[in-house]
Design an enzyme around this catalytic site. Structure first.
Site: not given
Ligand code: C5P
Length: 220
Positions: A29-30
């Protein structure tokens, strides 16, 4: 009385990060917080729009008057957007969609074994590009988070993805962009641009939605 330039207008937004699963317990993810997208959703409601917010996993309350659809992966976000886009007059892609996802998702937890490990990735669909390519496309606005050559990359995305406007921010600058409460943006469209200086995301979202509403009415 408050101005309602978006009264009767259906507006869809994406916001937040996506999670790309590797196995039942892990994902890629980020750092997107969803703050900018949620602020835009609030600002759009305040201007009278009927707002649908397709959100990745974030820890933010649903703004009043917003219809929220929660998703995790880019594939799920793509499906949720495509399922509702026909009804929309404006689409704003604010989500930090993962460009790639693990090619294989293990059905059981991946066990620790060798000292190195390779994860093969495959490209995700580009949601905003797919929306802008629709025959009946809504007025489409994208975002560009860049660390250098902001105008060059933003204008390239504007034309390559077929967008009507793009809001670009320099994420290399401290205290703005990802996860921050403040942001500064430059809004580009084919014939012009305008700087939106550093401000709280609530104030910035109001300015941005007002400019989007103006441009939408100019062209429709
Ligand atoms: O190409 P890049 O990811 O920098 O483009 C950013 C813009 O494209 C943002 O508006 C983002 O929400 C959108 N995007 C998307 N689907 C993707 C990747 C980006 O909608 N798979």
């Amino acid at each position: 009385p408050e101005a309602t330039p978006l009264a009767g207008i259906r507006l869809m937004l994406t916001a937040g990060p996506t999670r790309e699963p590797l196995d039942p317990v892990r994902f890629i993810s980020n750092h997107s917080s969803g703050k900018m997208g949620f602020a835009l959703a609030r600002a759009a409601v305040a201007l009278g729009a009927e707002v649908t917010l397709v959100s990745g996993p974030v820890s933010l309350a649903t703004p009043d008057g917003v219809q929220r659809i929660d998703v995790e992966s880019a594939a799920q976000m793509h499906a949720a957007v495509m399922a509702g886009i026909d009804r929309q007059q404006i689409f704003i892609a604010c989500a930090a969609v993962a460009d790639y996802r693990p090619k294989l998702v293990a059905s059981q937890k991946i066990k620790k074994s060798s000292d190195t490990m390779v994860i093969e990735l495959t490209k995700n669909p580009d949601i905003v590009a797919d929306v802008a390519a629709l025959p009946n496309k809504p007025f489409t606005v994208g975002f560009a988070a860049e660390t250098r050559d902001v105008e060059k990359y933003a204008r390239d995305k504007l034309s390559r993805k077929g967008l009507d406007m793009i809001a670009a921010n320099d994420v290399a600058k401290a205290g703005q962009g990802f996860n921050a409460d403040d942001n500064a943006l430059t809004l580009f469209w084919p014939e012009g641009q305008i700087e939106l200086p550093l401000a709280g995301k609530t104030e910035l979202a109001r300015s941005l939605i007002t400019l989007i509403a103006d441009k939408y009415h100019e062209t429709h």
